[in-house]
Design an enzyme around this catalytic site. Sequence first.
Site, PDB file in Angstrom:
ATOM      1  N   ASP A 175     -13.881  -5.747 -19.190  1.00  6.16           N
ATOM      2  CA  ASP A 175     -14.791  -5.610 -20.217  1.00  6.16           C
ATOM      3  C   ASP A 175     -14.690  -4.379 -21.736  1.00  6.16           C
ATOM      4  OD1 ASP A 175     -16.534  -6.289 -22.263  1.00  6.16           O
ATOM      5  OD2 ASP A 175     -18.784  -5.480 -21.535  1.00  6.16           O
ATOM      6  N   GLU A 185     -20.891  11.469 -13.495  1.00  9.61           N
ATOM      7  CA  GLU A 185     -19.875  12.322 -14.512  1.00  9.61           C
ATOM      8  C   GLU A 185     -20.720  12.367 -16.024  1.00  9.61           C
ATOM      9  OE1 GLU A 185     -15.330  14.007 -15.126  1.00  9.61           O
ATOM     10  OE2 GLU A 185     -16.245  12.025 -14.208  1.00  9.61           O
ATOM     11  N   PHE A 186     -20.723  13.630 -16.850  1.00 11.04           N
ATOM     12  CA  PHE A 186     -20.925  13.114 -18.216  1.00 11.04           C
ATOM     13  C   PHE A 186     -19.723  13.853 -18.256  1.00 11.04           C
ATOM     14  CE2 PHE A 186     -21.810  15.466 -22.156  1.00 11.04           C
ATOM     15  CZ  PHE A 186     -22.762  14.225 -22.697  1.00 11.04           C
ATOM     16  N   ILE A 187     -19.147  12.620 -19.677  1.00  9.98           N
ATOM     17  CA  ILE A 187     -18.163  13.633 -20.753  1.00  9.98           C
ATOM     18  C   ILE A 187     -17.630  13.637 -21.376  1.00  9.98           C
ATOM     19  CG2 ILE A 187     -15.531  12.778 -21.058  1.00  9.98           C
ATOM     20  CD1 ILE A 187     -15.404  10.663 -18.304  1.00  9.98           C
TER      21      ILE A 187
END
Length: 342
Positions: free
Chosen positions: A246, A141-143
Amino acid sequence: MANVALLSAASPSTSSAAPRLRHVARRRPSRRSACPRSAASRLSIMAALGEDPIRQWILTEGKATKITGVSSIGGGCINSAQCYKTDAGSFFVKTNGRIGPSMFEGEALGLKAMYDTNSIRVPLPYKVGSLPTGGSFIIMEFIEFGCSRGDQSALGRKLAEMHKAAKSDKGYGFYVDNTIGSTPQINTWTADWIEFYSKHRLGFQLELITQRFGDSAIYDKGQRLIENMHPLFEGAVMEPCLLHGDLWSGNISSDTDGEPVILDPACYYGHNEAEFGMSWCAGFGGEFYSSYFEVMPKQPGFEKRRDLYLLYHYLNHYNLFGSGYRSSAMSIIDDYLRMLKA
């Protein structure tokens, strides 16, 4: 891996008792050194050959009929990143020209595990695969990010909600081994947290340092700490919580609504306090910790253990970037050995 194959079906829609350290917090180094083959050249080769599994997935299971643009959005020598714009929305794609799918499979499993907690926003992974030119890719998904890292209080609260929601009945570890940076991270299921952290976190990093740098001094002192650190956990209630693993500033952002977003994980189930191991490079403030501990109460001895969790990441940075991080790691070890009279 069967679990990762399922992803392709998704469609877009300090106290005085604590050691006093002398290390200096520093920014995480850039990894933008020269790479053997650029992402652009790999994509061009695949397009010329007519063998582009990224485009194939986007135009089939991704439900797009056309790709209107591909733009680079950074990355480094570990991975490259692109945004694919389509008539069905945008997709975020990471590629690696040297490493096979196992690294991205571990990332995808971690992202999906965090996503399923329905607590803090993470990009949903869609597909992991191999590149015909060598290497691998992950589509997710592109956020669209906002203008800031978001609200510290909201970040602390939502992170705590994730830790509270996701527990493991298998113990400490994860379904697969993964990576922390480019360092292998061993996640063999272990019933006891101190055993897990001793062997698969501190011990493993110390062994790597010995192999790569021949540093027997830090190895020997580190092993003394491992053998004597049990008193640091007295009175603490520990459960295996899902950790991002991380969490430094480069892996924290916010969406256009100001909601916190975390990405690029090295997930495993561990003691929740281990999540703060990169705090020297994350910029967590008082509002973050106050909100976090409202949901996940602070355990006795937290301040004494805090630097023990920093140590893992300093050792890893020694392995990744060289001896510039040695003094920080050794300072933590020496302070604990004095405190524990070991």
